[in-house]
Design an enzyme around this catalytic site. Sequence first.
Site, PDB file in Angstrom:
ATOM      1  N   LYS A   1       0.098   4.356  -0.487  1.00 58.44           N
ATOM      2  CA  LYS A   1      -0.314   4.937   0.102  1.00 58.44           C
ATOM      3  C   LYS A   1      -0.460   6.539  -0.512  1.00 58.44           C
ATOM      4  CE  LYS A   1       0.009   4.103   4.713  1.00 58.44           C
ATOM      5  NZ  LYS A   1      -0.267   3.256   6.264  1.00 58.44           N
TER       6      LYS A   1
ATOM      7  N   ASN B   1       0.548  -0.971  -0.346  1.00 55.35           N
ATOM      8  CA  ASN B   1       0.047   0.339   0.096  1.00 55.35           C
ATOM      9  C   ASN B   1       1.008   0.944   0.004  1.00 55.35           C
ATOM     10  OD1 ASN B   1      -1.761   2.565   0.379  1.00 55.35           O
ATOM     11  ND2 ASN B   1      -2.301   1.867   2.571  1.00 55.35           N
TER      12      ASN B   1
ATOM     13  N   GLY C   1       2.713  -1.075   4.533  1.00 51.62           N
ATOM     14  CA  GLY C   1       2.259   0.416   4.497  1.00 51.62           C
ATOM     15  C   GLY C   1       4.246   0.451   3.766  1.00 51.62           C
TER      16      GLY C   1
HETATM   17  P1  PGA Z   1       2.216  -0.109   7.516  1.00 55.80           P
HETATM   18  O1  PGA Z   1       0.455   0.325   7.246  1.00 55.80           O
HETATM   19  O2  PGA Z   1       2.764  -1.292   6.999  1.00 55.80           O
HETATM   20  O3  PGA Z   1       3.087   1.607   6.667  1.00 55.80           O
HETATM   21  O4  PGA Z   1       2.244   0.880   9.134  1.00 55.80           O
HETATM   22  C1  PGA Z   1       0.383  -0.767   6.820  1.00 55.80           C
HETATM   23  C2  PGA Z   1      -1.065  -0.209   6.061  1.00 55.80           C
HETATM   24  O5  PGA Z   1      -1.451   1.518   6.732  1.00 55.80           O
HETATM   25  O6  PGA Z   1      -1.556  -0.182   4.920  1.00 55.80           O
END
Ligand code: PGA
Length: 251
Positions: free
Chosen positions: A11, A9, A233
């Site tokens: 983002k 992801n 993420g």
């Molecule tokens: P992170 O995000 O791995 O940066 O904690 C995971 C997500 O929000 O899908």
Amino acid sequence: MRQPLVAGNWKMNGSRASVAELLNGLKAGMARVKTAEVAVCAPAVFIPAVQAELAGTPIKWGGQDVSVHASGAYTGEISGPMLADFACHYVIIGHSERRAYHAESDELVANKFSAARAAGLVPILCVGETLDEREAGVTEEVVGRQLDAVVAHCGIDVVGEGVIAYEPVWAIGTGKTATPEQAQEVHAFIRARLAAASRSVADTVRVLYGGSMNPNNAAELMLQDDIDGGLIGGASLKATDFLAVCSAANR
Ligand code: PGA
């Protein structure tokens, strides 16, 4: 057997240059990934570049959100048919950042799930509790409510066509991962909740863990009975880290 899925992801990160570098790194290193299915969920503007680079590779791609509408006067929205037109396989639905910052209700998330399916996309439905909710002892109540809304709206069989991602909000981007035991407990709860509606859906649907999953903790998390991969993420933005997480599912 459920094939593990590791989905990145991204983002709201990246540039044309960094996306090109990341995709090249992923393509070059995929040989070490033996077991997991691999996907990247990119910001919409990068999806054409992702498609151009990944078509013909084993890596699938997807979006991070979808409109409940198929087309029309909805400025700023991206529809399921648009994502499908760029050969997206997956779309993330109901990420906690969208629930929190864009006021997405359980009902809206359920509508997005069905819009994704109507366009032939595989929704990755995110559920998870905040720190306050965990400390108040209502994790199962919250996750159960988030799941039930989609089951009630779409039906259990349609839910079974998607993927579930358990993402404790307190573990996202914080470096604080749920312990394998904490995660497994909620994953088992999710499967039991689905089993109440359909045993076969509960047995076959993939339930991913998300929240600070990285090369150091991925293998242990993925060894848990009910954890079928990850939604990644921060660690999905560097090819070496993401590939290490993907290969942590090697069996
Ligand atoms: P992170 O995000 O791995 O940066 O904690 C995971 C997500 O929000 O899908």
